[in-house]
Design a protein around this motif. Structure first.
Motif, PDB file in Angstrom:
ATOM      1  N   HIS A 198      19.094   8.375 -38.522  1.00 57.04           N
ATOM      2  CA  HIS A 198      19.840   7.706 -39.586  1.00 57.04           C
ATOM      3  C   HIS A 198      18.972   6.559 -40.068  1.00 57.04           C
ATOM      4  O   HIS A 198      18.520   5.731 -39.265  1.00 57.04           O
ATOM      5  CB  HIS A 198      21.185   7.166 -39.076  1.00 57.04           C
ATOM      6  N   GLY A 199      18.691   6.518 -41.368  1.00 58.14           N
ATOM      7  CA  GLY A 199      17.796   5.482 -41.849  1.00 58.14           C
ATOM      8  C   GLY A 199      18.001   5.165 -43.307  1.00 58.14           C
ATOM      9  O   GLY A 199      18.945   5.644 -43.943  1.00 58.14           O
ATOM     10  N   TYR A 200      17.090   4.356 -43.831  1.00 57.42           N
ATOM     11  CA  TYR A 200      17.205   3.901 -45.215  1.00 57.42           C
ATOM     12  C   TYR A 200      15.835   3.963 -45.887  1.00 57.42           C
ATOM     13  O   TYR A 200      14.838   3.512 -45.327  1.00 57.42           O
ATOM     14  CB  TYR A 200      17.743   2.470 -45.265  1.00 57.42           C
ATOM     15  N   GLU A 209      13.711   1.481 -42.576  1.00 57.99           N
ATOM     16  CA  GLU A 209      14.457   1.282 -41.333  1.00 57.99           C
ATOM     17  C   GLU A 209      15.008   2.623 -40.861  1.00 57.99           C
ATOM     18  O   GLU A 209      15.412   3.455 -41.682  1.00 57.99           O
ATOM     19  CB  GLU A 209      15.600   0.289 -41.566  1.00 57.99           C
ATOM     20  N   GLU A 210      15.022   2.812 -39.526  1.00 53.81           N
ATOM     21  CA  GLU A 210      15.639   4.010 -38.982  1.00 53.81           C
ATOM     22  C   GLU A 210      16.077   3.809 -37.542  1.00 53.81           C
ATOM     23  O   GLU A 210      15.460   3.043 -36.797  1.00 53.81           O
ATOM     24  CB  GLU A 210      14.697   5.227 -39.058  1.00 53.81           C
ATOM     25  N   ALA A 211      17.170   4.490 -37.213  1.00 51.00           N
ATOM     26  CA  ALA A 211      17.628   4.626 -35.833  1.00 51.00           C
ATOM     27  C   ALA A 211      17.423   6.080 -35.459  1.00 51.00           C
ATOM     28  O   ALA A 211      17.772   6.984 -36.228  1.00 51.00           O
ATOM     29  CB  ALA A 211      19.099   4.239 -35.704  1.00 51.00           C
ATOM     30  N   ILE A 212      16.835   6.310 -34.293  1.00 48.77           N
ATOM     31  CA  ILE A 212      16.460   7.654 -33.874  1.00 48.77           C
ATOM     32  C   ILE A 212      17.073   7.939 -32.509  1.00 48.77           C
ATOM     33  O   ILE A 212      16.958   7.119 -31.591  1.00 48.77           O
ATOM     34  CB  ILE A 212      14.923   7.792 -33.783  1.00 48.77           C
ATOM     35  N   LEU A 213      17.702   9.081 -32.386  1.00 44.23           N
ATOM     36  CA  LEU A 213      18.240   9.526 -31.102  1.00 44.23           C
ATOM     37  C   LEU A 213      17.508  10.798 -30.691  1.00 44.23           C
ATOM     38  O   LEU A 213      17.568  11.813 -31.392  1.00 44.23           O
ATOM     39  CB  LEU A 213      19.748   9.793 -31.193  1.00 44.23           C
ATOM     40  N   THR A 223      17.100   6.108 -27.273  1.00 45.20           N
ATOM     41  CA  THR A 223      17.731   5.454 -28.419  1.00 45.20           C
ATOM     42  C   THR A 223      16.730   4.449 -28.976  1.00 45.20           C
ATOM     43  O   THR A 223      16.391   3.465 -28.307  1.00 45.20           O
ATOM     44  CB  THR A 223      19.018   4.734 -28.003  1.00 45.20           C
ATOM     45  N   LEU A 224      16.255   4.703 -30.190  1.00 45.33           N
ATOM     46  CA  LEU A 224      15.127   3.958 -30.734  1.00 45.33           C
ATOM     47  C   LEU A 224      15.487   3.360 -32.097  1.00 45.33           C
ATOM     48  O   LEU A 224      16.287   3.916 -32.847  1.00 45.33           O
ATOM     49  CB  LEU A 224      13.913   4.875 -30.887  1.00 45.33           C
ATOM     50  N   PHE A 225      14.863   2.220 -32.418  1.00 51.51           N
ATOM     51  CA  PHE A 225      15.127   1.544 -33.695  1.00 51.51           C
ATOM     52  C   PHE A 225      13.839   0.910 -34.183  1.00 51.51           C
ATOM     53  O   PHE A 225      13.087   0.325 -33.403  1.00 51.51           O
ATOM     54  CB  PHE A 225      16.205   0.477 -33.512  1.00 51.51           C
ATOM     55  N   ALA A 226      13.583   1.035 -35.494  1.00 47.62           N
ATOM     56  CA  ALA A 226      12.435   0.367 -36.100  1.00 47.62           C
ATOM     57  C   ALA A 226      12.808  -0.088 -37.499  1.00 47.62           C
ATOM     58  O   ALA A 226      13.609   0.554 -38.188  1.00 47.62           O
ATOM     59  CB  ALA A 226      11.226   1.300 -36.162  1.00 47.62           C
ATOM     60  N   SER A 227      12.219  -1.213 -37.921  1.00 50.62           N
ATOM     61  CA  SER A 227      12.592  -1.768 -39.216  1.00 50.62           C
ATOM     62  C   SER A 227      11.465  -2.589 -39.824  1.00 50.62           C
ATOM     63  O   SER A 227      10.743  -3.292 -39.112  1.00 50.62           O
ATOM     64  CB  SER A 227      13.828  -2.660 -39.063  1.00 50.62           C
ATOM     65  N   GLN A 317      14.185  14.557 -42.099  1.00 48.59           N
ATOM     66  CA  GLN A 317      15.611  14.220 -42.131  1.00 48.59           C
ATOM     67  C   GLN A 317      15.909  13.070 -43.087  1.00 48.59           C
ATOM     68  O   GLN A 317      16.994  13.001 -43.668  1.00 48.59           O
ATOM     69  CB  GLN A 317      16.106  13.894 -40.721  1.00 48.59           C
ATOM     70  N   LEU A 318      14.943  12.171 -43.262  1.00 49.99           N
ATOM     71  CA  LEU A 318      15.130  11.062 -44.195  1.00 49.99           C
ATOM     72  C   LEU A 318      14.842  11.477 -45.637  1.00 49.99           C
ATOM     73  O   LEU A 318      15.179  10.749 -46.571  1.00 49.99           O
ATOM     74  CB  LEU A 318      14.223   9.897 -43.820  1.00 49.99           C
ATOM     75  N   GLY A 319      14.190  12.625 -45.809  1.00 56.52           N
ATOM     76  CA  GLY A 319      13.841  13.076 -47.153  1.00 56.52           C
ATOM     77  C   GLY A 319      12.575  12.443 -47.689  1.00 56.52           C
ATOM     78  O   GLY A 319      12.386  12.362 -48.916  1.00 56.52           O
ATOM     79  N   MET A 320      11.677  12.034 -46.805  1.00 58.95           N
ATOM     80  CA  MET A 320      10.423  11.423 -47.229  1.00 58.95           C
ATOM     81  C   MET A 320       9.454  12.487 -47.727  1.00 58.95           C
ATOM     82  O   MET A 320       9.282  13.523 -47.090  1.00 58.95           O
ATOM     83  CB  MET A 320       9.765  10.657 -46.073  1.00 58.95           C
ATOM     84  N   ALA A 321       8.821  12.211 -48.858  1.00 60.58           N
ATOM     85  CA  ALA A 321       7.763  13.083 -49.361  1.00 60.58           C
ATOM     86  C   ALA A 321       6.441  12.512 -48.862  1.00 60.58           C
ATOM     87  O   ALA A 321       5.808  11.694 -49.519  1.00 60.58           O
ATOM     88  CB  ALA A 321       7.794  13.147 -50.879  1.00 60.58           C
ATOM     89  N   VAL A 322       6.032  12.939 -47.683  1.00 64.04           N
ATOM     90  CA  VAL A 322       4.847  12.392 -47.033  1.00 64.04           C
ATOM     91  C   VAL A 322       3.582  12.860 -47.750  1.00 64.04           C
ATOM     92  O   VAL A 322       3.437  14.040 -48.058  1.00 64.04           O
ATOM     93  CB  VAL A 322       4.811  12.809 -45.557  1.00 64.04           C
TER      94      VAL A 322
END
Length: 331
Positions: A198-200, A209-213, A223-227, A317-322
């Motif tokens: 789940h991210g932005y 930002e994202e929270a990763i499980l 349970t991970l978080f980065a911002s 999952q975030l929809g990033m066009a890498v």
């Protein structure tokens, strides 16, 4: 034997890494490459390198360089790494190794074909506190490990002109920050069965930002978080059936480890790194090259591939066009 290093991309991280060569007796920075000759000359003078290249191709083809340390923007890693391997160079590639799993596999396959030492510059795995943490886990100090928790937030400028917001330069939280907690979890728990995110994302197309499980067999989890928009403590925990361990901030380059065994008083271990902490990864590569090894036992390419696979799922999952860089090195 002195292992001769060339630095590709003389930026902020490269400057910190170069300073730690003073703590590795058998390693020497002999060449620097940048697409800006002036920048390369200034950096070479600062670190005492005798050779300056105003192209990446120049340092790749330099016969007096044994190892390339690649510290360019993430999407350029692919072309420099592949060209370096074809020229017979060993590699230390900054994290994130590439921006797609496919490019990481491409480099790993060529490294295996050529029998050359290649390692991701995940300095966290070589910090003395993290080395001791792995030893304690293996000894069963906290029982069976069931969970990992880790966060890493660093408030960065929100200007669209900043590289963190530029997809062409590998911008976003994923490749600069999330790679640390993901790699930490993979180191402790191995490869996950499931990845949930789940991210932005901002309009530039990068994640901030994202929270990763990460899900593992028998209910184990990470349970991970980065911002990029929040400053967070930067702490990690490893929880087991017999206790837990805390890696105090910032967990990706710690100097302490706290061990909590069930029924016992907490134990605090002081294990500072040598220099700024980059010396340990430089020593790993230097000793590996001297010994004729193909990779590190601590940071093997299989782990780098696994981490890139997780990051690939996060991006999807975030929809990033890498935007991965080219395979061929133009200059």
């Amino acid at each position: 034997m002195t292992v001769r290093w060339g630095i590709v991309g003389p930026g902020r991280i490269a400057r910190k890494v170069a300073a730690d060569f003073a703590h590795v007796p058998d390693a020497e920075v002999v060449a620097v490459a940048s697409r800006s000759k002036e920048r390369a000359e200034a950096f070479a003078a600062e670190v005492g390198a005798g050779t300056v290249h105003d192209s990446y191709r120049g340092i790749v083809e330099d016969p007096d360089v044994d190892v390339l340390y690649i510290a360019t923007p993430h999407p350029l890693h692919r072309a420099v790494a592949l060209a370096g391997l074809r020229a017979g160079k060993a590699l230390l590639v900054e994290k994130a190794f590439t921006v797609t799993p496919e490019a990481t596999r491409e480099i790993a396959a060529l490294a295996a074909e050529r029998g050359l030492f290649v390692m991701e510059a995940m300095w966290t795995r070589f910090q003395p506190a993290i080395v001791r943490m792995r030893e304690l886990i293996a000894e069963g100090a906290i029982g069976d490990v069931m969970a990992v928790q880790a966060d890493l937030g660093a408030q960065q400028p929100s200007s669209p002109d900043d590289r963190f917001y530029n997809p062409a330069l590998g911008g976003g939280a994923l490749f600069d920050l999330s790679v640390y907690p993901i790699s930490f979890a993979q180191m402790v728990l191995g490869n996950p069965e499931t990845v949930t995110v789940h991210g932005y994302m901002v309009e530039e197309g990068v994640d901030v930002e994202e929270a990763i499980l990460l899900g593992y067999p028998e209910g184990r989890s990470a349970t991970l978080f980065a911002s990029l928009r929040c400053q967070s403590p930067g702490m990690a925990r490893v929880v087991g059936t017999g206790g837990w361990m805390e890696v105090p901030p910032r967990f990706h380059h710690p100097s302490r480890l706290l061990v909590h065994r069930n029924g016992h008083e907490p134990e605090e271990l002081h294990l500072p790194p040598t220099g700024a902490g980059y010396s340990h990864e430089v020593a790993e590569v230097t000793e590996g090259v001297k010994a004729g090894l193909a990779e590190s036992a601590v940071m093997p390419l299989a782990d780098t591939v696994a981490v890139q696979d997780i990051m690939g799922q996060v991006a999807d999952q975030l929809g990033m066009a890498v935007a991965e860089g080219p395979a061929d090195l133009e200059q």
